[in-house]
Design a protein around this motif. Structure first.
Motif, PDB file in Angstrom:
ATOM      1  N   ARG A 203      66.760 -43.272 168.488  1.00 15.80           N
ATOM      2  CA  ARG A 203      66.179 -43.213 169.837  1.00 15.80           C
ATOM      3  C   ARG A 203      65.725 -41.793 170.168  1.00 15.80           C
ATOM      4  O   ARG A 203      64.596 -41.579 170.629  1.00 15.80           O
ATOM      5  CB  ARG A 203      67.218 -43.703 170.854  1.00 15.80           C
ATOM      6  N   ASN A 227      62.604 -50.920 165.187  1.00 12.14           N
ATOM      7  CA  ASN A 227      63.848 -51.373 165.825  1.00 12.14           C
ATOM      8  C   ASN A 227      63.843 -51.013 167.307  1.00 12.14           C
ATOM      9  O   ASN A 227      62.962 -50.280 167.798  1.00 12.14           O
ATOM     10  CB  ASN A 227      65.093 -50.825 165.113  1.00 12.14           C
ATOM     11  N   ASP A 228      64.820 -51.524 168.032  1.00 12.63           N
ATOM     12  CA  ASP A 228      64.897 -51.309 169.478  1.00 12.63           C
ATOM     13  C   ASP A 228      65.196 -49.865 169.862  1.00 12.63           C
ATOM     14  O   ASP A 228      64.681 -49.366 170.860  1.00 12.63           O
ATOM     15  CB  ASP A 228      65.973 -52.213 170.088  1.00 12.63           C
ATOM     16  N   GLU A 229      66.064 -49.213 169.094  1.00 10.85           N
ATOM     17  CA  GLU A 229      66.432 -47.836 169.434  1.00 10.85           C
ATOM     18  C   GLU A 229      65.204 -46.942 169.491  1.00 10.85           C
ATOM     19  O   GLU A 229      65.053 -46.126 170.405  1.00 10.85           O
ATOM     20  CB  GLU A 229      67.451 -47.295 168.430  1.00 10.85           C
ATOM     21  N   GLY A 252      60.000 -53.756 170.105  1.00 17.77           N
ATOM     22  CA  GLY A 252      61.082 -53.388 169.196  1.00 17.77           C
ATOM     23  C   GLY A 252      61.586 -54.599 168.429  1.00 17.77           C
ATOM     24  O   GLY A 252      60.986 -55.673 168.468  1.00 17.77           O
ATOM     25  N   ASP A 254      65.610 -56.356 167.297  1.00 18.99           N
ATOM     26  CA  ASP A 254      67.078 -56.466 167.278  1.00 18.99           C
ATOM     27  C   ASP A 254      67.647 -57.152 168.514  1.00 18.99           C
ATOM     28  O   ASP A 254      68.704 -57.756 168.457  1.00 18.99           O
ATOM     29  CB  ASP A 254      67.818 -55.126 167.112  1.00 18.99           C
ATOM     30  N   ALA A 255      66.971 -56.997 169.679  1.00 18.85           N
ATOM     31  CA  ALA A 255      67.475 -57.567 170.941  1.00 18.85           C
ATOM     32  C   ALA A 255      68.867 -57.030 171.265  1.00 18.85           C
ATOM     33  O   ALA A 255      69.778 -57.786 171.587  1.00 18.85           O
ATOM     34  CB  ALA A 255      67.470 -59.092 170.912  1.00 18.85           C
ATOM     35  N   THR A 256      69.007 -55.706 171.181  1.00 17.13           N
ATOM     36  CA  THR A 256      70.261 -55.075 171.584  1.00 17.13           C
ATOM     37  C   THR A 256      70.425 -55.186 173.100  1.00 17.13           C
ATOM     38  O   THR A 256      69.475 -55.530 173.817  1.00 17.13           O
ATOM     39  CB  THR A 256      70.280 -53.585 171.190  1.00 17.13           C
ATOM     40  N   ALA A 259      67.963 -53.058 174.972  1.00 14.50           N
ATOM     41  CA  ALA A 259      66.597 -53.570 174.838  1.00 14.50           C
ATOM     42  C   ALA A 259      66.353 -54.775 175.731  1.00 14.50           C
ATOM     43  O   ALA A 259      65.298 -54.893 176.358  1.00 14.50           O
ATOM     44  CB  ALA A 259      66.316 -53.917 173.381  1.00 14.50           C
ATOM     45  N   THR A 260      67.316 -55.676 175.804  1.00 13.91           N
ATOM     46  CA  THR A 260      67.122 -56.855 176.653  1.00 13.91           C
ATOM     47  C   THR A 260      67.038 -56.456 178.127  1.00 13.91           C
ATOM     48  O   THR A 260      66.284 -57.070 178.892  1.00 13.91           O
ATOM     49  CB  THR A 260      68.244 -57.886 176.436  1.00 13.91           C
ATOM     50  N   MET A 268      59.981 -52.694 178.426  1.00 12.81           N
ATOM     51  CA  MET A 268      59.685 -53.092 177.052  1.00 12.81           C
ATOM     52  C   MET A 268      59.082 -54.493 177.103  1.00 12.81           C
ATOM     53  O   MET A 268      59.543 -55.326 177.864  1.00 12.81           O
ATOM     54  CB  MET A 268      60.945 -53.077 176.170  1.00 12.81           C
ATOM     55  N   THR A 271      60.957 -57.884 172.087  1.00 14.65           N
ATOM     56  CA  THR A 271      61.834 -57.549 170.980  1.00 14.65           C
ATOM     57  C   THR A 271      62.003 -58.811 170.138  1.00 14.65           C
ATOM     58  O   THR A 271      61.529 -59.891 170.526  1.00 14.65           O
ATOM     59  CB  THR A 271      63.198 -57.003 171.464  1.00 14.65           C
TER      60      THR A 271
END
Length: 326
Positions: A203, A227-229, A252, A254-256, A259-260, A268, A271
């Motif tokens: 990130r 990726n999300d980061e 992004g 991963d749907a961390t 991120a969600t 965003m 994802t």
């Protein structure tokens, strides 16, 4: 009378012997599998989820799972393989520090089966029901990203793309990046990559690099991150530079949790959900089977060649993000 008693005693002894043999067989079939999980770097957000979910599922199955963190060291991960052999483990789960070391890891693990995760070994190093790979098909994730951008910018055939790649040489980096570029070509879109570089899943790294890019004042239509980061780092940069993140698609994978939240608030755009829970569950299930001399044939999403378990990716945007939020 004595003859009858002798016959009765003989029958009882035979019954006891048979019963004893039966008990021994049952005990053997319930042999407890010991799993060593060698994680490449436990501080990584996604890989830490793999560990947490693997431990949770192993506990639910009453299976012993020991986690060892290689902390990015190839030498440390090699020592984990040796420890698996000397420590009486039945099977190894491994996210390789570097997939190029697969052959060495196999050698040090002796006859122990290995379930690889997160970074794909070379296909020719996998072996049915012994050396397998559990993950999600990285090409699918990149395709989902590119298709979203193509639909969003449907009136444009020439687009300017910012692309942040993950760790150099990582199978996810290679697959996701390749799919993005191939999908744009398949759709007849001329994508100009006005900025493309490796931010190593970071990130902070992506934020700093995007700050430099913004200083050039170049135009761009979208930002795609492996990726999300890294996508979140881009959003941090946009906010710091007084640019509304919702004004440009940032995507992004991963749907961390972070991120969600960003999807929900509009900063965003998209994802792609990669289920750490399902990957970990499949890895532990595979470990239980292979560690006890079984096969992965009955595990959900296992391939016919006995070398892969593919856990599906899922598209996540504002329309369905609520079901992925923790």
């Amino acid at each position: 009378m004595k003859k009858k008693i002798a016959v009765l005693l003989t029958i009882l002894m035979m019954f006891a012997l048979i019963s004893g043999c039966g008990s021994k067989s049952t005990s053997s079939s319930n042999k407890k599998v010991k799993i060593l999980f060698s994680i490449s770097n436990a501080t990584d957000a996604y890989r830490s989820l793999l560990v947490a979910n693997a431990k949770s599922y192993a506990d639910s199955e009453n299976v012993e799972l020991t986690v060892k963190d290689a902390a990015g060291s190839i030498e440390e991960q090699v020592s984990h393989m040796k420890e698996a052999v000397s420590g009486g483990y039945n099977v190894v789960i491994c996210t390789p520090v570097n997939s190029a070391t697969t052959l060495q890891l196999k050698k040090e693990a002796g006859e122990l089966p290995i379930i690889f995760m997160n970074s794909a070994p070379s296909e020719d190093l996998l072996e049915r029901d012994k050396y397998i790979y559990v993950s999600s098909d990285e090409m699918v994730a990149g395709k989902i990203q590119a298709e979203y951008v193509a639909d969003y910018l449907s009136n444009k055939k020439d687009i300017k793309v910012v692309l942040f790649r993950g760790e150099k040489g990582h199978s996810a980096t290679i697959g996701r990046t390749k799919a993005v570029k191939e999908t744009f070509k398949e759709k007849g879109i001329n994508a100009e990559y006005v900025f493309e570089d490796t931010a190593n899943w970071s990130r902070q790294g992506a934020k700093e690099m995007f700050n430099v890019f913004l200083a050039t004042s170049q135009k761009f239509d979208c930002v795609i991150a492996n990726n999300d980061e890294m996508a979140l780092g881009v959003i941090d940069s946009l906010k710091e530079n007084k640019i509304d993140p919702s004004s440009v698609p940032v995507l992004g994978i991963d749907a961390t949790s972070e991120a969600t939240k960003a999807i929900a608030d509009g900063s965003m755009r998209l994802t792609v959900y990669q289920s750490a829970k399902d990957q970990s569950k499949s890895a532990v299930q595979s470990a239980i089977e292979l560690g006890s001399g079984g096969t992965i044939a009955k595990i959900e999403n296992a391939t016919e060649d006995g070398k892969h378990v593919w856990v599906p990716f899922e598209k996540v945007d504002k329309s369905n993000v609520s079901k992925y939020m923790s």
